[in-house]
Design a protein around this motif. Sequence first.
Motif, mmCIF file in Angstrom:
data_model
loop_
_atom_site.group_PDB
_atom_site.id
_atom_site.type_symbol
_atom_site.label_atom_id
_atom_site.label_comp_id
_atom_site.label_asym_id
_atom_site.label_seq_id
_atom_site.Cartn_x
_atom_site.Cartn_y
_atom_site.Cartn_z
ATOM 1 N N ASN A 97 0.811 -1.198 0.000
ATOM 2 C CA ASN A 97 0.000 0.000 0.000
ATOM 3 C C ASN A 97 0.851 1.257 0.000
ATOM 4 O O ASN A 97 0.505 2.256 0.578
ATOM 5 C CB ASN A 97 -0.920 0.017 1.212
ATOM 6 C CG ASN A 97 -2.073 0.994 1.030
ATOM 7 O OD1 ASN A 97 -2.657 1.060 -0.031
ATOM 8 N ND2 ASN A 97 -2.378 1.747 2.054
ATOM 9 N N LYS A 98 1.998 1.223 -0.626
ATOM 10 C CA LYS A 98 2.867 2.385 -0.657
ATOM 11 C C LYS A 98 2.791 3.037 -2.025
ATOM 12 O O LYS A 98 3.034 2.395 -3.035
ATOM 13 C CB LYS A 98 4.307 1.987 -0.351
ATOM 14 C CG LYS A 98 4.524 1.525 1.087
ATOM 15 C CD LYS A 98 5.920 0.990 1.282
ATOM 16 C CE LYS A 98 6.085 -0.359 0.638
ATOM 17 N NZ LYS A 98 7.424 -0.927 0.924
ATOM 18 N N LEU A 99 2.438 4.302 -2.046
ATOM 19 C CA LEU A 99 2.448 5.056 -3.287
ATOM 20 C C LEU A 99 3.833 5.637 -3.523
ATOM 21 O O LEU A 99 4.456 6.141 -2.598
ATOM 22 C CB LEU A 99 1.450 6.204 -3.221
ATOM 23 C CG LEU A 99 -0.036 5.866 -3.264
ATOM 24 C CD1 LEU A 99 -0.854 7.138 -3.188
ATOM 25 C CD2 LEU A 99 -0.385 5.088 -4.506
ATOM 26 N N THR A 100 4.292 5.575 -4.767
ATOM 27 C CA THR A 100 5.525 6.256 -5.154
ATOM 28 C C THR A 100 5.124 7.459 -5.992
ATOM 29 O O THR A 100 4.521 7.291 -7.058
ATOM 30 C CB THR A 100 6.450 5.325 -5.947
ATOM 31 O OG1 THR A 100 6.785 4.202 -5.138
ATOM 32 C CG2 THR A 100 7.723 6.061 -6.338
ATOM 33 N N PHE A 101 5.470 8.647 -5.497
ATOM 34 C CA PHE A 101 5.054 9.868 -6.159
ATOM 35 C C PHE A 101 6.080 10.336 -7.183
ATOM 36 O O PHE A 101 7.295 10.174 -7.002
ATOM 37 C CB PHE A 101 4.866 10.989 -5.126
ATOM 38 C CG PHE A 101 3.583 10.880 -4.346
ATOM 39 C CD1 PHE A 101 3.504 10.076 -3.231
ATOM 40 C CD2 PHE A 101 2.459 11.584 -4.749
ATOM 41 C CE1 PHE A 101 2.325 9.964 -2.514
ATOM 42 C CE2 PHE A 101 1.275 11.490 -4.033
ATOM 43 C CZ PHE A 101 1.211 10.675 -2.917
ATOM 44 N N GLY A 102 5.566 10.928 -8.246
ATOM 45 C CA GLY A 102 6.419 11.644 -9.169
ATOM 46 C C GLY A 102 6.751 13.024 -8.622
ATOM 47 O O GLY A 102 6.240 13.420 -7.563
ATOM 48 N N GLY A 103 7.609 13.749 -9.327
ATOM 49 C CA GLY A 103 8.035 15.062 -8.853
ATOM 50 C C GLY A 103 7.014 16.168 -9.076
ATOM 51 O O GLY A 103 7.179 17.268 -8.566
ATOM 52 N N GLY A 104 5.974 15.862 -9.825
ATOM 53 C CA GLY A 104 4.914 16.843 -10.043
ATOM 54 C C GLY A 104 5.139 17.693 -11.278
ATOM 55 O O GLY A 104 6.271 17.883 -11.748
ATOM 56 N N THR A 105 4.045 18.183 -11.831
ATOM 57 C CA THR A 105 4.073 19.186 -12.894
ATOM 58 C C THR A 105 3.376 20.427 -12.348
ATOM 59 O O THR A 105 2.201 20.374 -11.976
ATOM 60 C CB THR A 105 3.350 18.701 -14.161
ATOM 61 O OG1 THR A 105 4.072 17.629 -14.740
ATOM 62 C CG2 THR A 105 3.246 19.843 -15.181
ATOM 63 N N ARG A 106 4.118 21.521 -12.302
ATOM 64 C CA ARG A 106 3.562 22.780 -11.786
ATOM 65 C C ARG A 106 2.934 23.534 -12.952
ATOM 66 O O ARG A 106 3.630 23.889 -13.904
ATOM 67 C CB ARG A 106 4.651 23.623 -11.141
ATOM 68 C CG ARG A 106 4.143 24.891 -10.477
ATOM 69 C CD ARG A 106 5.299 25.783 -10.062
ATOM 70 N NE ARG A 106 6.140 25.117 -9.080
ATOM 71 C CZ ARG A 106 6.001 25.261 -7.776
ATOM 72 N NH1 ARG A 106 5.075 26.041 -7.287
ATOM 73 N NH2 ARG A 106 6.809 24.630 -6.952
ATOM 74 N N VAL A 107 1.632 23.773 -12.863
ATOM 75 C CA VAL A 107 0.901 24.464 -13.932
ATOM 76 C C VAL A 107 0.547 25.868 -13.469
ATOM 77 O O VAL A 107 -0.022 26.042 -12.378
ATOM 78 C CB VAL A 107 -0.380 23.683 -14.299
ATOM 79 C CG1 VAL A 107 -1.204 24.462 -15.313
ATOM 80 C CG2 VAL A 107 -0.032 22.299 -14.828
ATOM 81 N N LEU A 108 0.886 26.841 -14.288
ATOM 82 C CA LEU A 108 0.517 28.233 -14.006
ATOM 83 C C LEU A 108 -0.312 28.741 -15.173
ATOM 84 O O LEU A 108 0.165 28.775 -16.310
ATOM 85 C CB LEU A 108 1.761 29.087 -13.818
ATOM 86 C CG LEU A 108 1.487 30.579 -13.536
ATOM 87 C CD1 LEU A 108 0.707 30.742 -12.241
ATOM 88 C CD2 LEU A 108 2.787 31.367 -13.483
ATOM 89 N N VAL A 109 -1.559 29.101 -14.886
ATOM 90 C CA VAL A 109 -2.459 29.605 -15.922
ATOM 91 C C VAL A 109 -2.473 31.121 -15.835
ATOM 92 O O VAL A 109 -2.824 31.694 -14.802
ATOM 93 C CB VAL A 109 -3.879 29.048 -15.754
ATOM 94 C CG1 VAL A 109 -4.787 29.574 -16.864
ATOM 95 C CG2 VAL A 109 -3.862 27.525 -15.755
ATOM 96 N N LYS A 110 -2.078 31.761 -16.931
ATOM 97 C CA LYS A 110 -1.994 33.222 -16.958
ATOM 98 C C LYS A 110 -3.287 33.803 -17.504
ATOM 99 O O LYS A 110 -3.763 33.384 -18.560
ATOM 100 C CB LYS A 110 -0.854 33.670 -17.846
ATOM 101 C CG LYS A 110 0.514 33.154 -17.442
ATOM 102 C CD LYS A 110 1.555 33.691 -18.408
ATOM 103 C CE LYS A 110 2.850 32.952 -18.309
ATOM 104 N NZ LYS A 110 3.820 33.390 -19.320
ATOM 105 N N PRO A 111 -3.854 34.814 -16.790
ATOM 106 C CA PRO A 111 -5.096 35.444 -17.282
ATOM 107 C C PRO A 111 -4.838 36.194 -18.581
ATOM 108 O O PRO A 111 -3.721 36.613 -18.876
ATOM 109 C CB PRO A 111 -5.472 36.404 -16.172
ATOM 110 C CG PRO A 111 -4.600 36.083 -15.016
ATOM 111 C CD PRO A 111 -3.401 35.345 -15.526
#
Lengths: 111, 116
Positions: A97-111
């Motif tokens: 039951n151990k999740l291995t996480f990725g480093g993530g994708t940071r999304v920035l939405v510009k108005p």
Amino acid sequence: ILNVEQSPQSLHVQEGDSTNFTCSFPSSNFYALHWYRWETAKSPEALFVMTLNGDEKKKGRISATLNTKEGYSYLYIKGSQPEDSATYLCAFKAAGNKLTFGGGTRVLVKP
Amino acid sequence: NAGVTQTPKFRILKIGQSMTLQCTQDMNHNYMYWYRQDPGMGLKLIYYSVGAGITDKGEVPNGYNVSRSTTEDFPLRLELAAPSQTSVYFCASSYSRTAGLTDTQYFGPGTRLTVL
């Protein structure tokens, strides 16, 4: 140690545009693939749990697909809005039951 | 339900000091986890527990200890704080009925720790 990679690390999207990004994981011993949405100064919140090859999940303008044979999942954001700005984490589950996480994708939405 | 709560929210320690990060969940979840989050590195599992009285090491356990005397509480102990332990720490819990194949993890708000 399982290798879970996300690309790109970050991306800027213009409001109204659609975007997608990738989570790569081992193609053997697959149990489940999780997607989490993590806003700044908050804690990660679950988006999807995907278990079957070919799975497609959708929540509002966000959707995800899964290919367990080749070891990748795509997350799509359609018509991005500023409130979609967050880090999107994928997590791979093999044995136990151990999740291995990725480093993530940071999304920035510009108005 | 409060979900998963963590205390403190922020802490500054001197090298060599010790402290305990508290984590409590009120969802009657059997599984609990401690992660640390370093910039650009995602979440790394420190320790986890599958039930009261049972704990096991994760990916980065060195320098930490845990205990699970009750279902609700899963404290993380730093005995001799080092600068390398500067990080944001997240506690999470989940309920597993089928060996944890699909259960979602619920995260606490995090503890930001700085060791100087």
